[in-house]
Design a protein around this motif. Structure first.
Motif, short mmCIF file in Angstrom:
data_model
loop_
_atom_site.label_atom_id
_atom_site.label_comp_id
_atom_site.label_asym_id
_atom_site.label_seq_id
_atom_site.Cartn_x
_atom_site.Cartn_y
_atom_site.Cartn_z
N SER A 1 6.49 0.51 0.79
CA SER A 1 7.33 -0.65 1.15
C SER A 1 6.97 -1.87 0.32
O SER A 1 5.92 -1.92 -0.32
N PHE B 1 6.90 6.99 0.61
CA PHE B 1 7.22 5.67 1.19
C PHE B 1 6.27 4.67 0.55
O PHE B 1 5.05 4.85 0.59
N MET C 1 0.29 5.30 0.79
CA MET C 1 -0.53 6.45 1.18
C MET C 1 0.35 7.70 1.33
O MET C 1 -0.06 8.80 1.02
N THR C 2 1.57 7.48 1.86
CA THR C 2 2.40 8.60 2.30
C THR C 2 3.05 9.34 1.14
O THR C 2 3.74 8.71 0.32
N MET D 1 0.83 -1.21 0.00
CA MET D 1 0.00 0.00 0.00
C MET D 1 0.86 1.25 0.00
O MET D 1 1.97 1.26 0.53
N ASN E 1 1.18 10.33 18.56
CA ASN E 1 0.14 11.37 18.77
C ASN E 1 -1.12 11.04 17.98
O ASN E 1 -2.24 11.29 18.44
N TRP F 1 5.05 3.98 11.84
CA TRP F 1 4.19 3.81 10.67
C TRP F 1 2.76 3.41 11.10
O TRP F 1 2.52 3.04 12.23
N GLY G 1 2.19 12.46 5.50
CA GLY G 1 1.81 11.06 5.63
C GLY G 1 0.53 10.95 6.45
O GLY G 1 -0.48 10.39 6.01
N THR G 2 0.57 11.53 7.63
CA THR G 2 -0.60 11.50 8.49
C THR G 2 -1.77 12.20 7.81
O THR G 2 -2.90 11.69 7.80
N SER H 1 1.47 7.43 13.95
CA SER H 1 2.48 7.60 15.00
C SER H 1 1.77 7.89 16.33
O SER H 1 0.55 8.05 16.38
C1 FAD Z 1 10.37 2.08 7.14
C2 FAD Z 1 9.11 2.76 6.76
C3 FAD Z 1 8.28 2.16 5.83
C4 FAD Z 1 7.08 2.77 5.44
N1 FAD Z 1 6.29 2.15 4.52
C5 FAD Z 1 5.17 2.78 4.11
C6 FAD Z 1 4.31 2.19 3.12
O1 FAD Z 1 4.55 1.07 2.65
N2 FAD Z 1 3.24 2.88 2.68
C7 FAD Z 1 2.93 4.10 3.20
O2 FAD Z 1 1.94 4.70 2.77
N3 FAD Z 1 3.70 4.69 4.14
C8 FAD Z 1 4.81 4.05 4.61
N4 FAD Z 1 5.59 4.64 5.58
C9 FAD Z 1 5.27 5.97 6.02
C10 FAD Z 1 4.69 6.07 7.40
O3 FAD Z 1 3.44 5.45 7.46
C11 FAD Z 1 4.66 7.57 7.76
O4 FAD Z 1 6.00 7.98 7.90
C12 FAD Z 1 3.86 7.84 9.00
O5 FAD Z 1 2.50 7.61 8.76
C13 FAD Z 1 4.04 9.30 9.48
O6 FAD Z 1 3.82 10.20 8.43
P1 FAD Z 1 4.92 11.31 8.09
O7 FAD Z 1 6.24 10.65 7.95
O8 FAD Z 1 4.45 12.10 6.92
O9 FAD Z 1 4.98 12.22 9.36
P2 FAD Z 1 3.96 13.40 9.77
O10 FAD Z 1 2.60 13.05 9.34
O11 FAD Z 1 4.53 14.69 9.32
O12 FAD Z 1 4.05 13.32 11.35
C14 FAD Z 1 5.20 13.77 12.08
C15 FAD Z 1 4.90 13.72 13.57
O13 FAD Z 1 3.82 14.58 13.85
C16 FAD Z 1 2.86 13.93 14.66
N5 FAD Z 1 1.54 14.47 14.34
C17 FAD Z 1 0.86 14.40 13.18
N6 FAD Z 1 -0.33 15.01 13.30
C18 FAD Z 1 -0.40 15.52 14.56
C19 FAD Z 1 -1.35 16.30 15.30
N7 FAD Z 1 -2.52 16.66 14.77
N8 FAD Z 1 -1.08 16.63 16.59
C20 FAD Z 1 0.09 16.27 17.17
N9 FAD Z 1 1.04 15.56 16.52
C21 FAD Z 1 0.80 15.18 15.23
C22 FAD Z 1 2.99 12.45 14.31
O14 FAD Z 1 2.55 11.64 15.40
C23 FAD Z 1 4.49 12.34 14.07
O15 FAD Z 1 5.12 12.10 15.30
C24 FAD Z 1 6.75 4.02 6.00
C25 FAD Z 1 7.59 4.63 6.95
C26 FAD Z 1 8.75 4.00 7.33
C27 FAD Z 1 9.63 4.67 8.34
#
Ligand code: FAD
Length: 546
Positions: free
Chosen positions: A223, A221, A190-191, A188, A434, A429, A196-197, A432
């Motif tokens: 995977s 991302f 999404m990010t 999948m 929060n 992933w 990502g979130t 996270s």
């Molecule tokens: C090894 C690895 C493999 C991955 N594989 C996949 C994959 O196969 N497919 C895929 O789609 N994604 C994948 N991901 C991505 C992963 O799901 C995202 O990195 C994750 O969902 C966080 O999104 P972001 O990196 O954009 O961080 P952000 O969304 O920018 O978040 C950063 C921080 O902010 C916090 N945060 C966000 N919103 C709020 C809020 N409203 N209030 C307070 N805090 C908040 C979060 O908890 C986090 O700590 C992978 C990531 C890794 C590290």
């Protein structure tokens, strides 16, 4: 094989033997109790066979190989044509073969793609938990394959076409169209780079074209890129929508997925995680336009459960290694395991693991009985809370286990270093920390009555234990307060610990009291201090002026 213990300069002694050729089920009483308490007692013999097989020395050696010889992206062939394939070490393929033969991707679905009968979730979870003690990277495509079925259920004709290949127990790594393969895997995406979130900020665009859609954009991302199809989110004319994007178009030509590079990751190294562009890539729509989040959440929920089981397994693996070492190592004429302070450390970790194991299997039982509204409400409220607590606890726990091995724990040959690098991932992933707390708040605000009933049930299960009633009052008060979001972490952690106490009261009553006594008091993750708003502002300014 005879091991040479006599060197020219010294004899080798007082080093612990490798932790291998162990039965991962028979040697784990908390797991056996939790499996029995949650309806899968009849699986015991099969689980013991499984635990023996996965605990064999060859499995641990293959795990080392799969993580040392990491996947390579082959973007082009020698003549400059695009290939977009990833090559893996044979040890990775061996794990995929083994896990798929064991049905880890298929166990919880019937041949038609409906939910399999109880106790399929608990029975699978116990196996997944044991595999997580050995090799984690290959569990990513296994998890995604099983979870995607949850979202594909909204498209019965497509699911009918695919389900036989999805639930096949044969791992088929060939890069050929899915309909020619003996078994397929699903991933999948999404990010994206900008978020990502916040998936609603996705910029990838989907345009209706022929029998499907044409998708152009990227994922930051994605995977397991050698999966045969991916659930992706993209902006269709009607809003953010879920799609299934196969590696090959229906006419048999290679689809427009262009892998840019593989991530150079802290851990999870046997698994490939790609950055990818979609160039007019063909995809089927899954669910209605504009309902992308609603559709994909079915997959996300199941993936979150695997994050929980995976982290629990990593912690169990680390604890077992620490205890094994302490029982074989002598310090100051006494076994480490008999030194009073080391006994306290190991016992406290064992207590934590009791709660984590009981809670994990109890949560999986709720998925086994998802048709029961009470169990569905429990799964809805507790999945994010449990993911928050267990996945976030894993790195500190593994570190403590590592320290029990002293310097040996810090070198790559012991599994501890790999488990330590793997440990933070499940918290990051699939939502996270929060984001998990916000999800608990959402469950409380949208389905408040059902959520409060879950809390009452937890208290009923263990209300005579110390700290239970106080914890429940604190959780309800904090999460419903006007500034609930700012203080959610401490309450969500306590909610998970309360649920663990309730699970122990049912499955391992002998340790429930000690768990309640020591684990229900306010505790210590960052974000848990009782700070006033002005103090927060001042501290942040002092740390790094805005
Ligand atoms: C090894 C690895 C493999 C991955 N594989 C996949 C994959 O196969 N497919 C895929 O789609 N994604 C994948 N991901 C991505 C992963 O799901 C995202 O990195 C994750 O969902 C966080 O999104 P972001 O990196 O954009 O961080 P952000 O969304 O920018 O978040 C950063 C921080 O902010 C916090 N945060 C966000 N919103 C709020 C809020 N409203 N209030 C307070 N805090 C908040 C979060 O908890 C986090 O700590 C992978 C990531 C890794 C590290």
């Amino acid at each position: 094989m005879t091991i040479q213990t006599r060197f020219e300069t010294h004899d080798i002694f007082n080093q612990s033997p490798p932790y291998e050729d162990v039965n991962l089920f028979a040697s784990d009483r908390p797991l056996r109790d939790a499996v029995a308490a949650n309806g899968a007692g009849t699986e015991a013999a099969a689980l013991s066979e499984f635990g023996k097989r996965w605990g064999a020395a060859g499995m641990f050696e293959n795990a080392r190989l799969a993580n040392e010889f990491t996947p390579k992206l082959k973007t082009f062939d020698t003549k400059g044509f695009r290939r977009d394939v990833v090559e893996f070490h044979p040890a990775y393929h061996a794990f995929m073969t083994e896990s798929m033969r064991d049905g880890m991707h298929a166990w919880t679905w019937t041949a038609e793609g409906a939910r399999a009968a109880a106790p399929s979730e608990v029975a699978r979870a116990a196996r997944y938990f044991m595999i997580a003690q050995v090799e984690n990277g290959h569990q990513c495509p296994i998890t995604m394959t099983r979870a995607c079925v949850g979202s594909l259920a909204v498209e019965p004709p497509l699911l009918k076409k695919l389900i036989g290949k999805i639930t096949s127990r044969t791992y088929d790594p060939r890069f050929i169209p899915w309909w020619e393969k003996d078994g397929i895997t699903l991933g999948m995406g999404m990010t994206e780079k900008q978020g990502g979130t916040d998936v609603r900020a996705n910029t990838t665009v989907a345009t209706p074209a022929g029998e499907g859609y044409s998708i152009t954009g990227h994922k930051w991302f994605m995977s397991a890129p050698m999966c045969d199809a991916f659930l992706v989110l993209a902006q269709a004319p009607g809003g953010l929508t879920c799609f299934l994007m196969p590696r090959f178009r229906p006419d048999g030509s290679v689809n427009g997925l262009r892998f840019q590079r593989l991530k150079d990751k802290l851990g999870n190294r046997s698994n490939a995680s790609s950055e990818v562009e979609f160039v007019d890539a063909f995809a089927w729509r899954i669910g209605e336009e504009g309902r992308g989040v609603r559709t994909i959440i079915e997959m996300v929920q199941l993936t979150r459960v695997d994050c929980i089981i995976g982290s629990a397994g990593i912690m169990r693996g680390a604890l077992a290694q620490a205890m094994h070492h302490a029982r074989h190592r002598t310090v100051f004429q006494k076994r480490l395991a008999d030194q009073p302070m080391m006994r306290s450390v190991l016992a406290d970790m064992a207590l934590e693991m009791e709660g984590i194991t009981a809670l994990t299997m109890r949560l999986c039982r709720s998925f086994d009985h998802a048709a029961d509204p009470k169990e569905a409400a429990r799964a809805r409220l507790l999945t994010p809370a449990v993911k928050y607590w267990i996945c976030k606890s894993a790195p500190g726990f593994v570190y403590e286990a590592m320290e029990c091995l002293g310097g040996n724990g810090y070198v790559e040959e012991t599994a501890l270093a790999r488990l330590y690098r793997e440990a933070p991932l499940n918290a990051i992933w699939e939502g996270s920390g929060n984001v998990m707390c916000l999800d608990v708040l959402r469950a409380l605000s949208r389905e408040g009555e059902a959520a409060r009933a879950v809390l009452s049930d937890l208290v009923r299960a263990c209300g005579d234990l110390p700290g239970v009633k106080e914890a429940a009052v604190f959780i309800a008060k904090t999460l419903s307060a006007a500034d609930g979001e700012a203080h959610a972490r401490v309450a969500v952690e306590r909610l998970a610990r309360l649920a663990a106490t309730a699970a122990l009261a049912e499955g391992a009553p002998g340790v429930a009291e000690a768990f309640a006594r020591s684990r229900l008091a306010p505790s210590g993750m960052y974000g848990s201090s009782d700070l006033q708003n002005a103090e927060v502002t001042d501290l942040l300014d002092r740390a790094l002026p805005a």
